[in-house]
Scaffold this active site. Structure first.
Site: not given
Ligand code: MRU
Length: 352
Positions: A53, A55, A96, A244, A254
């Site tokens: 997980r 981005a 996703r 994201d 985010n």
């Molecule tokens: O649901 P997730 O864990 O994939 O969400 C991740 C985030 O919200 C991070 O802050 C975002 O992807 C930036 S990662 C460098």
């Protein structure tokens, strides 16, 4: 299981033999295990279920997903190969919805496929794999560049709040928001981290806390509803988060709860920084209202893993991301430099 008792660098995703291996982030920090992936469908499932997980890490996984599918199909007919690859693209794109890096990486791999589609199938597969390797290597270089720019914004002694996990685990390595913190620490600044636990999936409590403890960077874990108390007492000097997807006007999607932190930061005059590789900016989306927001399963809110604390049958909402309007963002930290008070014009100039 890998022994991580000694401080050592870990690879969130790695190519091993003829497989993609990814750390299973669902079971961290109690277990550190890699899972192996051999097809686009398997990688899509790994993204959907959040084995991987964050981005940029999702983008890297998707690039490998297509390459794996090409390798798997290289002995089939050209028609079967093309149809199989298309199906792989579709499965990965459906895994996703919010992180634009997923679609950015798929578009990049698709462009390479278009370029080489007339060569032999094995050569196509090898070329796609080489591109996936490059997406991964480039991500680390970008995170290091962002880290260098962002580190300058943090004063020595800063107590930095972060939300979710935007660390090495969310990327190919170093991290975006945690990359800024790592780079500041490397520059000999005394930085301490306040990690929001990040309900409901607990990326802060499980992943950010683990990364920081593992690396010896001072970290204090708080629940999400403590940030206001801490800011009101003057115990937070800056906020740094990842993202994201950033819209063309600078609105930032985010992890759910980020918007709350941004509002609090403005109220308390705490700078709110967003570490954002250019691949996370989506110029096709005019503003935050048009960013697709993933809704996840109710069971993440009613309990954790096997334990359910809410009554059966209760109505639940579980949006996984929220949008922070650009006006609350002190600066975007990108690999090309820092964009103070981002807006439509500054974002367009940045992408030119
Ligand atoms: O649901 P997730 O864990 O994939 O969400 C991740 C985030 O919200 C991070 O802050 C975002 O992807 C930036 S990662 C460098």
């Amino acid at each position: 299981m890998t022994d991580l008792s000694q401080k050592q660098v870990f690879e969130t995703l790695r190519w091993h033999g003829d497989r993609l291996e990814m750390i299973d982030q669902r079971i961290l920090p109690s277990k550190f295990e890699y899972r192996a992936y051999a097809s686009a469908a398997e990688v899509a499932e790994g993204i959907r279920t959040m084995v991987v997980r964050g981005a940029p890490a999702i983008g890297c996984a998707a690039a490998y997903g297509v390459a794996l599918e090409a390798l798997r199909l290289r002995d089939s007919s050209r028609e079967e190969f093309a149809a199989g690859l298309e199906k792989g693209f579709e499965q990965l794109a459906g895994s996703r919805p919010t992180a634009v890096n997923l679609f950015w990486a798929l578009n990049r791999i698709r462009r390479v496929w278009q370029e080489v589609r007339h060569v032999g199938l094995s050569a196509i597969a090898e070329r796609l794999l080489a591109e996936a390797h490059e997406v991964l290597a480039e991500d680390i270089r970008i995170n290091r560049a962002m880290g260098a720019h962002g580190a300058e914004l943090l004063p020595d002694g800063a107590r930095v709040l972060t939300h979710c996990n935007a660390g090495a685990l969310a990327t190919a390595g170093h991290g975006t928001a945690l990359g800024v913190i790592r780079s500041a620490v490397e520059a000999r600044k005394r930085i301490s981290v306040i990690a929001d636990e990040t309900r409901p999936f607990l990326q802060g409590a499980r992943l950010t806390a683990w990364e920081m403890v593992h690396e010896g960077i001072p970290v204090t874990l708080i629940t999400d509803n403590m940030a206001g108390y801490m800011m009101a007492r003057g115990e937070i000097d800056a906020v740094v988060v990842g993202t994201d997807r950033v819209a063309a006007n600078g609105d930032v999607a985010n992890k759910i709860g980020t918007y709350m932190v941004a509002v609090l930061a403005q109220r308390h005059n705490v700078p709110f920084y967003v570490a954002c590789p250019l691949s996370t900016i989506d110029p096709a989306v005019p503003d935050g209202r048009s960013i697709p927001i993933e809704e996840r399963s109710a069971s993440e809110v009613t309990g954790f893993r096997d334990y359910q604390w809410a009554p059966k049958g209760v109505a639940v909402r579980n949006p996984a991301f929220d949008v922070t309007p650009a006006e609350l963002v002190t600066a975007l930290i990108t690999e090309r430099g820092v964009v103070h008070r981002p807006d439509r014009q500054k974002i367009a100039a940045l992408l030119r």
